[in-house]
Design an enzyme around this catalytic site. Structure first.
Site, short mmCIF file in Angstrom:
data_model
loop_
_atom_site.label_atom_id
_atom_site.label_comp_id
_atom_site.label_asym_id
_atom_site.label_seq_id
_atom_site.Cartn_x
_atom_site.Cartn_y
_atom_site.Cartn_z
N GLU A 71 2.67 -3.92 4.64
CA GLU A 71 3.95 -2.74 3.97
C GLU A 71 4.48 -2.67 2.47
O GLU A 71 4.65 -1.66 2.24
CB GLU A 71 5.27 -2.78 5.05
CG GLU A 71 6.24 -2.72 4.94
CD GLU A 71 7.00 -2.73 6.05
OE1 GLU A 71 8.28 -1.78 5.71
OE2 GLU A 71 7.12 -3.27 6.64
N SER A 72 4.46 -3.77 2.28
CA SER A 72 4.12 -3.90 0.59
C SER A 72 3.16 -3.01 -0.05
O SER A 72 3.94 -2.76 -1.26
CB SER A 72 4.33 -5.37 0.28
OG SER A 72 3.13 -6.42 0.51
#
Length: 273
Positions: A71-72
């Site tokens: 997700e980063s």
């Protein structure tokens, strides 16, 4: 209870050639069984924790070409050690790409390029809707949880969702969620929203495996761990659980799988416990 041969895309059910190993912990059991489900998949959007363990083990076993996305914004991660958070810098070293959040969600996820989204939750219902926000009433919750993060977008846009649940109890497998954080496609369609993916198709628990084909179907029990009965799973589920005509028995983790998990994937016991 009857034993069925495994489908081709689901390794690790009864009939595997390698002898099982003794002494696997609950975390190891869940990680190994979840990793086998990634056979044949190309891209996985992995959360921190058990999903990371499963994806990393799958990369070493059943899915050597698997691209792990975080997700980063990290795509094609090859960390030297397991990340402790989604923003851990160890994810960046050796990665294929690091994308801005808007590009990751707008082009990669919403563009339909993720085969499997790997999520966890505190509660799940029969249709695969997830709660990761609160236990109890919203205004005065008994427990306040981390919340959605990117789970809602992952649910809506990944081709399918795998969920790992540490505990299979009527409180976690509930007929009605305390709060719906991530609605599956059935619920979204009822609200006039058409998601891209099939929603939750597979749930791995400490009792067995629940599956559904997609929109219009509820989760049903398709496999159990050795020593677990169908009645046990029914009693631990907060709705009248559908059961497959033939329920398979999941092969326990093999010595080779446990060795990779303990020595190569998570030697520091970041998530194994």
């Amino acid at each position: 209870m009857t034993t069925a041969p495994p489908p081709a895309a689901t390794p690790g059910l009864s009939g595997a050639a390698e002898a099982p190993a003794a002494g696997a912990t609950s975390s190891e059991l869940l990680a190994v069984v979840a990793s086998r489900a990634l056979a044949g998949r190309r891209t996985v959007f992995a959360g921190i924790g058990l999903p990371t363990l499963a994806a990393s083990l799958a990369h070493l076993t059943v899915a050597p070409g698997l691209e792990i996305v975080y997700e980063s914004g990290v795509c094609g991660a090859h960390p030297a050690q397991l990340p402790e958070t989604i923003a851990d810098a160890v994810l960046i070293t050796g990665a294929e790409a690091v994308l801005p959040m808007a590009t990751l969600f707008g082009a990669v996820l919403q563009g339909g390029h993720i085969d499997v989204g790997f999520l966890g939750a505190a509660q799940i219902d029969r249709w695969g809707n997830l709660n990761s926000s609160v236990i109890g009433e919203w205004e005065r919750p008994q427990v306040r949880l981390p919340g959605a993060g990117g789970a809602m977008e992952v649910m809506a846009n990944a081709r399918e969702i795998f969920v790992v649940m540490r505990r299979h109890t009527p409180r976690s497998f509930t007929a009605e969620l305390d709060f719906c954080t991530s609605p599956g496609p059935d619920r979204a369609l009822a609200d006039g929203i058409r998601p891209l993916g099939s929603g939750v198709t597979r749930v791995v628990t400490d009792l067995g495996l629940l599956e559904r084909a997609g929109v219009g179907e509820e989760l049903r029990l398709t496999a159990v761990h050795p020593g677990v009965t169908v009645d046990q799973v029914r009693e631990a589920t907060g709705w009248e659980l559908a059961v497959a005509d033939e329920v398979a028995v999941i092969e326990p983790p093999s010595a080779a799988e446990l060795r990779l998990l303990r020595e190569d994937v998570d030697p520091g016991r970041v998530y194994l416990r």
